[in-house]
Design a protein around this motif. Structure first.
Motif, PDB file in Angstrom:
ATOM      1  N   ALA A 144       0.848  -1.176   0.000  1.00 11.84           N
ATOM      2  CA  ALA A 144       0.000   0.000   0.000  1.00 11.84           C
ATOM      3  C   ALA A 144       0.891   1.236   0.000  1.00 11.84           C
ATOM      4  CB  ALA A 144      -0.887  -0.009   1.237  1.00 11.84           C
ATOM      5  N   HIS A 145       0.703   2.110  -0.999  1.00 12.50           N
ATOM      6  CA  HIS A 145       1.517   3.308  -1.064  1.00 12.50           C
ATOM      7  C   HIS A 145       1.209   4.218   0.120  1.00 12.50           C
ATOM      8  CE1 HIS A 145       3.044   2.032  -4.775  1.00 12.50           C
ATOM      9  NE2 HIS A 145       2.020   2.374  -5.531  1.00 12.50           N
ATOM     10  N   ALA A 146       2.240   4.635   0.803  1.00  4.27           N
ATOM     11  CA  ALA A 146       2.066   5.509   1.952  1.00  4.27           C
ATOM     12  C   ALA A 146       1.998   6.967   1.535  1.00  4.27           C
ATOM     13  CB  ALA A 146       3.205   5.296   2.938  1.00  4.27           C
ATOM     14  N   GLY A 147       2.137   7.217   0.201  1.00  2.00           N
ATOM     15  CA  GLY A 147       2.055   8.586  -0.280  1.00  2.00           C
ATOM     16  C   GLY A 147       3.399   9.269  -0.289  1.00  2.00           C
ATOM     17  N   ARG A 148       3.424  10.424  -0.914  1.00  2.00           N
ATOM     18  CA  ARG A 148       4.673  11.151  -1.062  1.00  2.00           C
ATOM     19  C   ARG A 148       5.173  11.766   0.235  1.00  2.00           C
ATOM     20  NH1 ARG A 148       6.139  11.938  -6.440  1.00  2.00           N
ATOM     21  NH2 ARG A 148       5.327  10.133  -7.547  1.00  2.00           N
ATOM     22  N   SER A 149       4.395  11.686   1.299  1.00  2.00           N
ATOM     23  CA  SER A 149       4.857  12.243   2.566  1.00  2.00           C
ATOM     24  C   SER A 149       6.150  11.592   3.028  1.00  2.00           C
ATOM     25  CB  SER A 149       3.787  12.091   3.648  1.00  2.00           C
ATOM     26  OG  SER A 149       3.491  10.728   3.869  1.00  2.00           O
ATOM     27  N   LEU A 150       6.375  10.350   2.596  1.00  2.00           N
ATOM     28  CA  LEU A 150       7.596   9.650   2.973  1.00  2.00           C
ATOM     29  C   LEU A 150       8.831  10.343   2.419  1.00  2.00           C
ATOM     30  CD1 LEU A 150       6.550   5.931   2.407  1.00  2.00           C
ATOM     31  CD2 LEU A 150       7.158   6.963   4.591  1.00  2.00           C
ATOM     32  N   VAL A 151       8.678  11.005   1.291  1.00  2.00           N
ATOM     33  CA  VAL A 151       9.826  11.624   0.625  1.00  2.00           C
ATOM     34  C   VAL A 151       9.648  13.126   0.498  1.00  2.00           C
ATOM     35  CG1 VAL A 151      10.452   9.529  -0.621  1.00  2.00           C
ATOM     36  CG2 VAL A 151       8.797  11.088  -1.623  1.00  2.00           C
ATOM     37  N   ALA A 152       8.772  13.695   1.317  1.00  2.00           N
ATOM     38  CA  ALA A 152       8.433  15.110   1.198  1.00  2.00           C
ATOM     39  C   ALA A 152       9.623  16.023   1.422  1.00  2.00           C
ATOM     40  CB  ALA A 152       7.306  15.454   2.172  1.00  2.00           C
ATOM     41  N   ASP A 153      10.599  15.587   2.217  1.00  2.00           N
ATOM     42  CA  ASP A 153      11.742  16.446   2.541  1.00  2.00           C
ATOM     43  C   ASP A 153      12.844  16.408   1.497  1.00  2.00           C
ATOM     44  OD1 ASP A 153      10.533  17.266   4.885  1.00  2.00           O
ATOM     45  OD2 ASP A 153      11.512  15.739   6.113  1.00  2.00           O
ATOM     46  N   LEU A 154      12.694  15.540   0.495  1.00  2.00           N
ATOM     47  CA  LEU A 154      13.729  15.428  -0.525  1.00  2.00           C
ATOM     48  C   LEU A 154      13.590  16.536  -1.567  1.00  2.00           C
ATOM     49  CD1 LEU A 154      13.802  11.583  -1.281  1.00  2.00           C
ATOM     50  CD2 LEU A 154      15.092  12.870   0.443  1.00  2.00           C
ATOM     51  N   THR A 155      14.725  17.023  -2.057  1.00  2.00           N
ATOM     52  CA  THR A 155      14.696  17.957  -3.169  1.00  2.00           C
ATOM     53  C   THR A 155      14.375  17.191  -4.452  1.00  2.00           C
ATOM     54  OG1 THR A 155      17.031  17.659  -3.709  1.00  2.00           O
ATOM     55  CG2 THR A 155      16.487  19.332  -2.044  1.00  2.00           C
ATOM     56  N   ALA A 156      14.143  17.920  -5.538  1.00  2.00           N
ATOM     57  CA  ALA A 156      13.851  17.266  -6.821  1.00  2.00           C
ATOM     58  C   ALA A 156      15.015  16.375  -7.245  1.00  2.00           C
ATOM     59  CB  ALA A 156      13.559  18.319  -7.890  1.00  2.00           C
ATOM     60  N   ARG A 157      16.235  16.861  -7.081  1.00  2.00           N
ATOM     61  CA  ARG A 157      17.404  16.065  -7.461  1.00  2.00           C
ATOM     62  C   ARG A 157      17.539  14.835  -6.578  1.00  2.00           C
ATOM     63  NH1 ARG A 157      21.968  16.398 -10.512  1.00  2.00           N
ATOM     64  NH2 ARG A 157      20.378  17.022 -12.014  1.00  2.00           N
ATOM     65  N   GLU A 158      17.297  14.989  -5.282  1.00  2.00           N
ATOM     66  CA  GLU A 158      17.384  13.852  -4.365  1.00  2.00           C
ATOM     67  C   GLU A 158      16.303  12.820  -4.658  1.00  2.00           C
ATOM     68  OE1 GLU A 158      19.281  16.383  -0.610  1.00  2.00           O
ATOM     69  OE2 GLU A 158      17.126  15.972  -0.714  1.00  2.00           O
ATOM     70  N   THR A 159      15.135  13.282  -5.058  1.00  2.00           N
ATOM     71  CA  THR A 159      14.062  12.351  -5.434  1.00  2.00           C
ATOM     72  C   THR A 159      14.462  11.541  -6.652  1.00  2.00           C
ATOM     73  OG1 THR A 159      12.368  13.834  -4.544  1.00  2.00           O
ATOM     74  CG2 THR A 159      11.640  12.176  -6.119  1.00  2.00           C
ATOM     75  N   ALA A 185      27.406  12.239  -6.769  1.00  2.00           N
ATOM     76  CA  ALA A 185      26.335  11.250  -6.684  1.00  2.00           C
ATOM     77  C   ALA A 185      26.359  10.570  -5.321  1.00  2.00           C
ATOM     78  CB  ALA A 185      26.474  10.218  -7.795  1.00  2.00           C
ATOM     79  N   LYS A 186      27.553  10.235  -4.856  1.00  2.00           N
ATOM     80  CA  LYS A 186      27.691   9.594  -3.545  1.00  2.00           C
ATOM     81  C   LYS A 186      27.168  10.505  -2.439  1.00  2.00           C
ATOM     82  CE  LYS A 186      31.137   7.457  -0.498  1.00  2.00           C
ATOM     83  NZ  LYS A 186      32.581   7.101  -0.343  1.00  2.00           N
ATOM     84  N   SER A 187      27.453  11.802  -2.555  1.00  2.00           N
ATOM     85  CA  SER A 187      26.978  12.765  -1.548  1.00  2.00           C
ATOM     86  C   SER A 187      25.455  12.862  -1.570  1.00  2.00           C
ATOM     87  CB  SER A 187      27.590  14.144  -1.810  1.00  2.00           C
ATOM     88  OG  SER A 187      28.992  14.111  -1.648  1.00  2.00           O
ATOM     89  N   HIS A 188      24.872  12.873  -2.787  1.00  2.00           N
ATOM     90  CA  HIS A 188      23.420  12.898  -2.905  1.00  2.00           C
ATOM     91  C   HIS A 188      22.799  11.674  -2.233  1.00  2.00           C
ATOM     92  CE1 HIS A 188      22.911  16.472  -5.228  1.00  2.00           C
ATOM     93  NE2 HIS A 188      23.474  16.013  -6.336  1.00  2.00           N
ATOM     94  N   VAL A 189      23.371  10.500  -2.498  1.00  2.00           N
ATOM     95  CA  VAL A 189      22.849   9.259  -1.926  1.00  2.00           C
ATOM     96  C   VAL A 189      22.919   9.312  -0.404  1.00  2.00           C
ATOM     97  CG1 VAL A 189      23.240   6.774  -1.699  1.00  2.00           C
ATOM     98  CG2 VAL A 189      23.365   7.848  -3.955  1.00  2.00           C
ATOM     99  N   SER A 190      24.032   9.788   0.123  1.00  2.00           N
ATOM    100  CA  SER A 190      24.186   9.883   1.580  1.00  2.00           C
ATOM    101  C   SER A 190      23.150  10.821   2.187  1.00  2.00           C
ATOM    102  CB  SER A 190      25.593  10.375   1.927  1.00  2.00           C
ATOM    103  OG  SER A 190      26.570   9.439   1.521  1.00  2.00           O
ATOM    104  N   ARG A 191      22.885  11.949   1.521  1.00  2.00           N
ATOM    105  CA  ARG A 191      21.885  12.885   2.035  1.00  2.00           C
ATOM    106  C   ARG A 191      20.486  12.285   1.988  1.00  2.00           C
ATOM    107  NH1 ARG A 191      25.155  16.884  -0.416  1.00  2.00           N
ATOM    108  NH2 ARG A 191      23.905  16.852  -2.318  1.00  2.00           N
ATOM    109  N   VAL A 192      20.204  11.546   0.921  1.00  2.00           N
ATOM    110  CA  VAL A 192      18.903  10.880   0.802  1.00  2.00           C
ATOM    111  C   VAL A 192      18.714   9.897   1.951  1.00  2.00           C
ATOM    112  CG1 VAL A 192      17.561   9.222  -0.554  1.00  2.00           C
ATOM    113  CG2 VAL A 192      18.648  11.166  -1.684  1.00  2.00           C
ATOM    114  N   PHE A 193      19.733   9.092   2.213  1.00  2.00           N
ATOM    115  CA  PHE A 193      19.647   8.121   3.311  1.00  2.00           C
ATOM    116  C   PHE A 193      19.414   8.826   4.638  1.00  2.00           C
ATOM    117  CE2 PHE A 193      22.312   4.450   1.288  1.00  2.00           C
ATOM    118  CZ  PHE A 193      21.415   4.419   0.234  1.00  2.00           C
ATOM    119  N   ALA A 194      20.129   9.933   4.858  1.00  2.00           N
ATOM    120  CA  ALA A 194      20.008  10.660   6.117  1.00  2.00           C
ATOM    121  C   ALA A 194      18.602  11.231   6.280  1.00  2.00           C
ATOM    122  CB  ALA A 194      21.046  11.778   6.172  1.00  2.00           C
TER     123      ALA A 194
END
Length: 220
Positions: A144-159, A185-194
């Protein structure tokens, strides 16, 4: 030296895996368990780097054992053992905190590679296999999709980076796809995880699917 616990109710499977792993210069099998409860107890005692975890075991199944191990020992990496044609627990493995999957009929060389890569903190050791597993599972058991709230804090690039992670791309492949440096790219991935509060690529994949960022089967 990478320490490994093998949890599988089939003695021959444990012995086969142990023989291959113990033959490596950098891997040592420190224990074996024939059921989920024994696996949890053994990991609590030994704190291995990697656990090879069968899904279907007596007393306590591999998913619940994984959940308990990861909750108590977050540094331990769990590699789920699955028979693709019959197991329906792949997404459940992600939810439980597994760092990756290994098909039981994979070449034994893949087992060695998987243990090394997962122990280094990387997940989805074989992106093509993992995409196939997750794609097939979610086609028949869509979460069940929990909606975009899960990724709401991500920037467009991070998404976009998260989408590429969920499709199994490495940092180098993400850099190539976005025409950026690999370190960027590695920095973006790390920020996404955080921002997502996840510890590795496996958990990031779960969030991407739950948020509806990736459509199962629609991967490059």
């Amino acid at each position: 030296m990478i320490s490994v616990v093998i949890a599988d109710d089939q003695t021959m499977v444990r012995q086969s895996f142990r023989a291959v792993l113990d033959a490596q210069h950098d891997i040592r099998v420190v224990g074996e368990a024939a059921d989920g409860n024994a696996a949890v107890a053994l990991c609590t005692e030994l704190e291995p780097d990697v656990v090879l975890m069968d899904v279907r075991m007596p007393d306590l199944d591999g998913l619940e054992a994984t959940r308990r191990i990861v909750a108590g020992l977050p540094e331990v990496r769990v590699l789920i053992l699955t028979t693709f044609d019959i197991d329906e627990y792949v997404f459940g493995g992600l939810r439980a905190g597994a760092s990756g999957f290994l098909l039981k009929d994979s070449p034994l060389d893949d087992l060695v590679t998987a243990v090394r890569v997962v122990s280094a903190g990387n997940a989805l050791f074989a992106p093509t296999i993992t995409r196939r597993l997750i794609g097939e599972f979610t086609r028949t058991h869509a979460p069940a999709h929990a909606g975009r709230s899960l990724v709401a804090d991500l920037t467009a690039r991070e998404t976009e980076v998260l989408r590429l992670v969920a499709r199994g791309l490495s940092n180098a492949e993400i850099a190539e796809a976005l025409v950026i440096a690999e370190q960027t790219a590695k920095s973006h991935v790390s920020r996404v995880f955080a921002k997502l509060g996840v510890r590795d690529r496996a958990q990031a994949v779960m969030v991407a699917y739950e948020a509806g960022l990736v459509v199962p089967g629609n991967t490059p």
